[in-house]
Structures are given as C-alpha cells and as structure tokens.
Design an enzyme around this catalytic site. Structure first.
Site, mmCIF file in Angstrom:
data_model
loop_
_atom_site.group_PDB
_atom_site.id
_atom_site.type_symbol
_atom_site.label_atom_id
_atom_site.label_comp_id
_atom_site.label_asym_id
_atom_site.label_seq_id
_atom_site.Cartn_x
_atom_site.Cartn_y
_atom_site.Cartn_z
ATOM 1 C CB SER A 17 30.382 21.090 84.519
ATOM 2 O OG SER A 17 30.600 21.767 83.181
ATOM 3 C CB ILE A 19 37.556 25.096 85.572
ATOM 4 C CG1 ILE A 19 38.420 24.338 85.082
ATOM 5 C CG2 ILE A 19 38.044 26.399 86.376
ATOM 6 C CD1 ILE A 19 39.447 25.013 83.896
ATOM 7 C CG ASP A 63 24.384 33.085 76.222
ATOM 8 O OD1 ASP A 63 25.488 33.400 76.173
ATOM 9 O OD2 ASP A 63 23.558 32.503 75.380
ATOM 10 C CG ASN A 90 34.922 28.626 84.037
ATOM 11 O OD1 ASN A 90 36.204 28.106 83.745
ATOM 12 N ND2 ASN A 90 34.071 27.853 84.077
ATOM 13 C CE1 TYR A 156 38.675 27.998 74.032
ATOM 14 C CE2 TYR A 156 40.797 27.302 73.907
ATOM 15 C CZ TYR A 156 39.898 27.655 74.408
ATOM 16 O OH TYR A 156 39.582 27.192 75.857
ATOM 17 C CE LYS A 160 39.269 30.736 76.594
ATOM 18 N NZ LYS A 160 38.477 31.180 77.822
ATOM 19 C CB THR A 191 36.584 20.064 81.880
ATOM 20 O OG1 THR A 191 37.016 20.119 80.544
ATOM 21 C CG2 THR A 191 37.552 20.660 82.908
#
Length: 265
Positions: A17, A19, A63, A90, A156, A160, A191
């Site tokens: 799904s 991007i 995974d 991604n 997060y 990142k 998204t």
C-alpha cells in the site's frame, strides 16, 4: 523521460500500500521488473491482483525484521529472476506514540526493530546482489521526523534519524563499485498509515476526517506551506528518479518531500 532502468530488477519493501505500492507501479511503467514484498500477505496478494496488467511484477511476503523471512524472500528472488539491481527500503511503522515518560522498553524496541534494524537486515541480505553487476541503487525511506523530531514520537524520530546516518555512511562504502545510496524523507503523505492517525484524531476530537486533517496541519505541521497532505505519486516520482540512471551523480543525499514541513536548512 527515459529513466534508464528498463530490465533492471527492483525489490520494494512495504509494497502492499501507500508509497511502496505507487513506487512499484512507477518502476513497472519504466520497464523494470519489480518484486513487491510486505509482511501483510493478504494485502500484498490483493495489491498484486490489482496490478496484473504488468507482466514484470512478482510478489512474495516477508517481514524485514526476520533474517529467516528475508532469506526466504532472497531464495524466491534467486529462483525467479536471479539478482536485484535496486532496493527500495520502504517498510516501516510509526510505532509507539506518547510522551517519553509513558513509553516502555518494549515500545522502543518494537519501533527500532521495524524502522532501523529491519532496513539493516534487508541491506545485509541483498548487498551481494547489489554489488554483483557494477550498478546498483539503494533508496531508504526516512521521514521529516529524522531532522525535526516530535516529542510524542521519540522512538520513531530516533529510528529515522538512524536511517539517515546509516544511509550516509553506507553511501561511502560501495560507490566506486557503482552502488549508490540515497534517502527520501516524506512528511504527512496521504497513506493508510496517516489515514489511521487522522481517523483516531477525528474520533478523539469529535470532528470529521477533513477537519482532523485541517486541524493537524494548523496545530502540528504549521510549516507545510501547501496546507495539504502530500500524495504518494509525489514521493514515488522522487524515488524513481533516485533509482534511475539520471541520478548517476547523486550519492549520500537526503531528498525531503515535505511541502516545507522541515523549518530549518
């Protein structure tokens, strides 16, 4: 524009799904063979069925957190088409949210496993392929959070930021072999992931989804000057460019697709 990737083989993670799905479509349109993978096997299958017009599409569930699962994916790729030339890493998840004092070790570990260790494992598994032919591309999907951290998404943010550092360091290792490594950092793209966040906000604040998006932009993302969510097509276009021969002198870069969200240089 001919991106020069016809007959190249691309692996796109998190491809069921958003991007990842749109990036797969764009690469297929450019003549690449694309292997789509995602941990959600059912959604991946449905997505692949929607794209049956593309003869060069393959898919296999995996995974990225699991070395065993990645090994199975690699075996499938080897038996089906040989080696890959492009890896679009991604797959990721927002993970635990909340102020620092509310978060547990498990919250941190889950988010870092998904967003940092997973990409590291994916690269480790497929690096021999990417070094094999004297031409390769790795594109990591990071986030605005990497350079503009938000206090309710610290795991997060940290993961990142790690991706940016990992990508930059990796870009120095194999460039002379023809393997170029870059990062794309989106902000607030429309998204399924941001849909879920906005649906939660809508319920909590007793407002419509459109009102939830508008209030989020005003209160939480005031520097998105375009005052809207970005579209997956806008991110996929940048990813496809970095995958291409047109980006042959781009290495170790981070391209922000954020509508101005990051307020600093």
């Amino acid at each position: 524009m001919d991106l020069g990737i016809k007959d190249k083989v691309a692996l796109v993670t998190g491809a069921a799904s958003g991007i990842g799905k749109e990036t797969s479509r764009v690469l297929l349109e450019e003549g690449a063979t694309v292997v789509m993978t995602d941990f959600d096997e059912e959604r991946l299958r449905r997505t692949a069925q929607e794209m049956t017009k593309y003869e060069k599409l393959l898919y296999f569930p995996a995974d990225i957190r699991s070395p065993e699962s990645l090994g199975q994916l690699h075996e499938y790729v080897k038996k089906s088409i040989g080696t890959i030339d492009i890896l679009v890493q991604n797959a990721g998840a927002t993970g635990a949210q909340g102020l620092f004092h509310t978060l547990t070790d498990e919250d941190w570990l889950y988010t870092i496993e998904q967003n940092l260790h997973g990409p590291v494992r994916a690269v480790r598994e497929f690096l021999p392929d990417l070094r094999a032919n004297g031409w390769g591309r790795i594109i990591f999907i990071s986030s605005e959070n990497a350079v503009q951290p938000y206090d309710n998404e610290l795991p997060y943010d940290s993961a990142k930021a790690g991706i940016l550092s990992f990508s930059k360091g990796l870009s120095r290792s194999y460039a002379r072999e023809g393997l170029l490594v870059n990062t794309v950092s989106p902000a607030f793209i429309e998204t399924p992931m941001t849909d879920r966040l906005m649906e939660k906000r809508s319920a909590e604040k007793n407002m419509s989804l459109d009102e939830a998006v508008e209030s989020f932009l005003d209160e939480e993302r005031p520097h998105i000057e375009l005052k809207r969510r970005g579209q997956v097509e806008e991110v996929a276009a940048v990813i496809a460019f970095l995958c291409s021969e047109k980006a042959s002198f781009v290495n170790g870069a981070n391209y922000r697709v954020d509508g101005g969200s990051v307020a600093t240089l």
